[in-house]
Design an enzyme around this catalytic site. Sequence first.
Site: not given
Length: 117
Positions: A9, A25, A58
């Site tokens: 993360k 994205s 993504y």
Amino acid sequence: MQIALMKGKIHRASVTQADLHYEGSISIDRALMDAAGFLVNERVEIYNIDTGARFATYVIEAPQGSGMIGLNGAAARLAMIGDKVIIVAYASCEEVEARAFTPRVVLVDEENRILPS
């Protein structure tokens, strides 16, 4: 049994760009991608600290050292430039592997530069 774990993360990154008309994205500085272990086209969950919005998209690569966190396409409606976000990738693994796994956690400053851990 497969266990879903946080793989990596980026914590409290600042959104630097929002482009509604791009294909879609999240653009992430290559240095941040590498530090968090994110791959191009990998699915990530994004949690907007300022608004509470939670969504998935993504990853695409932004230039290394740019500090860019850019939301593109529909995701650009879910955060404003300056919003703080948490970007998380998850992975599935067997329980034995899960117990020994350590995720990559990347803390950043106001300009999305990696802070020492």
